[in-house]
Design an enzyme around this catalytic site. Structure first.
Site, PDB file in Angstrom:
ATOM      1  N   ASN A  98       0.777  -1.185  -0.058  1.00  0.00           N
ATOM      2  CA  ASN A  98      -0.141   0.099   0.005  1.00  0.00           C
ATOM      3  C   ASN A  98       0.839   1.274  -0.120  1.00  0.00           C
ATOM      4  O   ASN A  98       1.943   1.138  -0.616  1.00  0.00           O
ATOM      5  CB  ASN A  98      -1.240   0.116   1.260  1.00  0.00           C
ATOM      6  CG  ASN A  98      -2.331   0.741   0.550  1.00  0.00           C
ATOM      7  OD1 ASN A  98      -2.348   2.125   0.368  1.00  0.00           O
ATOM      8  ND2 ASN A  98      -3.256  -0.140   0.059  1.00  0.00           N
ATOM      9  N   ARG A  99       0.298   2.312   0.538  1.00  0.00           N
ATOM     10  CA  ARG A  99       0.860   3.840   0.024  1.00  0.00           C
ATOM     11  C   ARG A  99       1.732   4.467   1.318  1.00  0.00           C
ATOM     12  O   ARG A  99       1.619   4.052   2.315  1.00  0.00           O
ATOM     13  CB  ARG A  99      -0.146   4.651  -0.054  1.00  0.00           C
ATOM     14  CG  ARG A  99      -0.921   4.215  -1.471  1.00  0.00           C
ATOM     15  CD  ARG A  99      -2.030   5.122  -1.780  1.00  0.00           C
ATOM     16  NE  ARG A  99      -2.688   4.889  -3.115  1.00  0.00           N
ATOM     17  CZ  ARG A  99      -3.512   3.580  -3.394  1.00  0.00           C
ATOM     18  NH1 ARG A  99      -3.674   2.947  -2.240  1.00  0.00           N
ATOM     19  NH2 ARG A  99      -4.003   3.405  -4.301  1.00  0.00           N
ATOM     20  N   HIS A 104       2.794   0.173  -3.207  1.00  0.00           N
ATOM     21  CA  HIS A 104       3.269  -1.363  -3.072  1.00  0.00           C
ATOM     22  C   HIS A 104       5.045  -1.293  -3.506  1.00  0.00           C
ATOM     23  O   HIS A 104       5.147  -2.201  -4.170  1.00  0.00           O
ATOM     24  CB  HIS A 104       2.571  -2.226  -4.299  1.00  0.00           C
ATOM     25  CG  HIS A 104       0.997  -2.191  -4.106  1.00  0.00           C
ATOM     26  ND1 HIS A 104       0.565  -2.239  -2.649  1.00  0.00           N
ATOM     27  CD2 HIS A 104      -0.132  -2.320  -4.840  1.00  0.00           C
ATOM     28  CE1 HIS A 104      -0.771  -2.301  -2.846  1.00  0.00           C
ATOM     29  NE2 HIS A 104      -1.035  -2.391  -3.897  1.00  0.00           N
ATOM     30  N   HIS A 148      -1.370  -9.880  -2.468  1.00  0.00           N
ATOM     31  CA  HIS A 148      -2.364  -9.352  -3.201  1.00  0.00           C
ATOM     32  C   HIS A 148      -3.376 -10.095  -4.032  1.00  0.00           C
ATOM     33  O   HIS A 148      -3.534  -9.518  -5.130  1.00  0.00           O
ATOM     34  CB  HIS A 148      -1.714  -8.154  -3.774  1.00  0.00           C
ATOM     35  CG  HIS A 148      -2.397  -6.870  -4.237  1.00  0.00           C
ATOM     36  ND1 HIS A 148      -3.564  -7.016  -4.982  1.00  0.00           N
ATOM     37  CD2 HIS A 148      -1.946  -5.762  -3.959  1.00  0.00           C
ATOM     38  CE1 HIS A 148      -4.091  -5.775  -5.121  1.00  0.00           C
ATOM     39  NE2 HIS A 148      -3.152  -4.653  -4.605  1.00  0.00           N
ATOM     40  N   ASP A 152     -11.845   0.618  -0.852  1.00  0.00           N
ATOM     41  CA  ASP A 152     -10.392   0.368  -1.045  1.00  0.00           C
ATOM     42  C   ASP A 152      -9.929   0.899   0.192  1.00  0.00           C
ATOM     43  O   ASP A 152      -9.253   2.244   0.324  1.00  0.00           O
ATOM     44  CB  ASP A 152     -10.032   1.154  -2.302  1.00  0.00           C
ATOM     45  CG  ASP A 152      -8.723   0.991  -2.775  1.00  0.00           C
ATOM     46  OD1 ASP A 152      -7.984   0.207  -1.933  1.00  0.00           O
ATOM     47  OD2 ASP A 152      -8.035   1.619  -3.717  1.00  0.00           O
ATOM     48  N   GLN A 195      -6.517  -4.523   4.080  1.00  0.00           N
ATOM     49  CA  GLN A 195      -7.059  -3.622   3.081  1.00  0.00           C
ATOM     50  C   GLN A 195      -8.256  -4.503   2.453  1.00  0.00           C
ATOM     51  O   GLN A 195      -7.993  -5.519   1.857  1.00  0.00           O
ATOM     52  CB  GLN A 195      -6.056  -3.310   2.200  1.00  0.00           C
ATOM     53  CG  GLN A 195      -6.333  -2.346   1.030  1.00  0.00           C
ATOM     54  CD  GLN A 195      -6.207  -0.833   1.485  1.00  0.00           C
ATOM     55  OE1 GLN A 195      -5.625  -0.408   2.456  1.00  0.00           O
ATOM     56  NE2 GLN A 195      -6.819   0.152   0.822  1.00  0.00           N
ATOM     57  N   GLU A 197      -6.205  -7.962   1.945  1.00  0.00           N
ATOM     58  CA  GLU A 197      -4.565  -7.854   1.989  1.00  0.00           C
ATOM     59  C   GLU A 197      -4.345  -7.609   3.401  1.00  0.00           C
ATOM     60  O   GLU A 197      -4.620  -6.433   3.903  1.00  0.00           O
ATOM     61  CB  GLU A 197      -4.020  -6.620   1.153  1.00  0.00           C
ATOM     62  CG  GLU A 197      -4.386  -6.798  -0.236  1.00  0.00           C
ATOM     63  CD  GLU A 197      -4.326  -5.456  -1.056  1.00  0.00           C
ATOM     64  OE1 GLU A 197      -3.324  -4.849  -0.956  1.00  0.00           O
ATOM     65  OE2 GLU A 197      -5.473  -5.091  -1.498  1.00  0.00           O
TER      66      GLU A 197
HETATM   67  C1  BGC Z   1      -4.875  -0.529  -3.353  1.00  0.00           C
HETATM   68  C2  BGC Z   1      -5.570   0.058  -4.785  1.00  0.00           C
HETATM   69  C3  BGC Z   1      -4.951  -0.039  -5.885  1.00  0.00           C
HETATM   70  C4  BGC Z   1      -4.692  -1.793  -5.959  1.00  0.00           C
HETATM   71  C5  BGC Z   1      -3.601  -2.099  -7.209  1.00  0.00           C
HETATM   72  C6  BGC Z   1      -4.613  -2.010  -3.441  1.00  0.00           C
HETATM   73  O1  BGC Z   1      -3.935  -2.620  -2.306  1.00  0.00           O
HETATM   74  O2  BGC Z   1      -5.151  -0.409  -2.094  1.00  0.00           O
HETATM   75  O3  BGC Z   1      -5.674   1.221  -4.599  1.00  0.00           O
HETATM   76  O4  BGC Z   1      -5.398   0.187  -6.890  1.00  0.00           O
HETATM   77  O5  BGC Z   1      -4.093  -2.162  -4.864  1.00  0.00           O
HETATM   78  O6  BGC Z   1      -4.052  -3.265  -7.785  1.00  0.00           O
END
Ligand code: BGC
Length: 362
Positions: free
Chosen positions: A97-98, A123, A192, A264, A299, A327
């Protein structure tokens, strides 16, 4: 009180019944050999690729014993290499994630990860762990995958050694992580996989029924960066403490649903230690997935960004909401949120984490 608290955690010792086989899956564009390991138990067949330490397929029975592959993905390695947006089945890291602006500070030193998502790092940056070929060796009931990420990889400090054991125990796939570093760093690894319990090419998962042991979630801004609050799910479309169809409130005008384009979001899993976080059931096939984890968060992502342009392993195009992800993780942007559970790993310590996926049917 969540519906799932106190639910038994199926921990048996059926892994002795699991067979493990290995075959070549081809060569990456960089010339690296990729293998597929197949784990077979009386209940499940699990296919794992060394590219991204990825789950490429799970065949699971419905209530009548009919099997379907419940994991979205491709037939060929080249398709996974081409796809830079879905992370189908992969381990994402070093930071799942971010991280806001891809920037964080440890012991007064600031580090920069290449921003690859609206000015933020997603990621693990542009070449995350999902794009690496992991070393693998067979272990009883499964496979151990290892990735050594050098000091400075994607801007992260320290040489990181990530080990992940995938073992199959009857109806349960165990993912057990052990991670060490040579310098203080931040880590957040997760798998994922996108699931569709009706079968990977069955269309929308909106009728799947989710129960989530989470009384709070972490709201986000327009770029999906947490605001830092832990908000109660009560009275919102984020309350899955009682079984609720994923699609039931997905069109809600709740501001967080607008920002996420659907679900999300990171949910704060109630309780601590290895506990049931989520259960999903497909009412048509009766297939069920239970997610058990030691992680503080999960997530929920319902493939809001799939748009029918990607063709899956059986030739069917994956449209919006063709799968769901759960996730298990530490919260997004924890390195910049001192109140969130820490993702800091120091030399000498071993980060251990466990997530178990259990497939049933009724
Ligand atoms: C994120 C999404 C993202 C996706 C990528 C997720 O873990 O939260 O925002 O688009 O991953 O496929």
């Amino acid at each position: 009180m969540s519906h799932l608290i106190g639910a038994p955690i199926a921990m048996t010792n059926l892994s002795a019944q699991t067979t493990v086989s290995k075959e070549s899956w081809g060569i990456t564009q960089e010339g690296k050999h990729v293998e597929i390991y197949t784990l077979t138990s009386p209940r499940l067949t699990v296919r794992l690729a060394t590219h991204g330490a990825r789950i490429v397929g799970i065949d699971a029975p419905d209530a009548t014993g009919k099997r379907a592959d419940v994991v979205l993905g491709y037939r060929e390695l080249a398709s996974y290499e081409r796809d830079r947006s879905t992370y189908f089945g992969a381990i994402v890291g070093r930071y799942g994630n971010r991280i806001a602006k891809g920037r964080f500070t440890i012991d007064g030193e600031t580090y920069q990860v290449p921003p690859n998502n609206q000015g933020h790092a997603l990621h693990g940056g542009s070449t995350g762990f999902d794009r690496r070929v992991w070393a693998a060796r067979e272990v009883p009931g499964g496979v151990e995958m290892t990735l050594v990420s050098p000091d400075g990889d994607m801007g992260f400090p320290g040489t990181l050694t990530a080990k992940l054991d995938y073992t199959l125990d009857g109806a349960s796939l165990h993912m057990s992580y052990a991670v060490t570093t040579t310098k203080p760093t931040v880590v957040n690894l997760t798998n994922h996989a996108y699931f569709n319990l009706a079968g990977e090419s069955s269309g929308s998962i909106e009728h799947h029924v989710l129960t989530l042991a989470a009384s709070r979630y972490t709201p986000v801004d327009a770029a999906l960066i947490p605001t830092g609050e832990l908000q109660s799910v009560a009275g919102t479309p984020f309350d899955f403490r009682e079984p609720t169809a994923l699609g039931e409130r997905i069109a809600s005008s709740h501001p967080q649903m607008k920002l996420g384009h659907g679900y999300d979001h990171n949910f704060v899993v109630d309780g601590e230690g290895l506990r049931v976080a989520a259960r999903v059931r497909d009412p048509e096939s009766g297939r069920m997935l239970t997610v058990t984890t030691t992680e503080p968060g999960v997530q929920l992502y319902v493939a809001n960004f799939l748009d029918g342009t990607l063709t899956g392993k059986t030739g069917v195009k994956y449209g919006r909401r063709a799968g769901f992800c759960l996730e298990t993780q530490h919260y997004p942007d924890s390195p910049n949120q001192p109140a969130f559970p820490s993702t800091l790993l120091r030399p000498g310590a071993t980060l251990r984490s466990m997530t178990v996926l259990t497939f049933g049917a009724d």
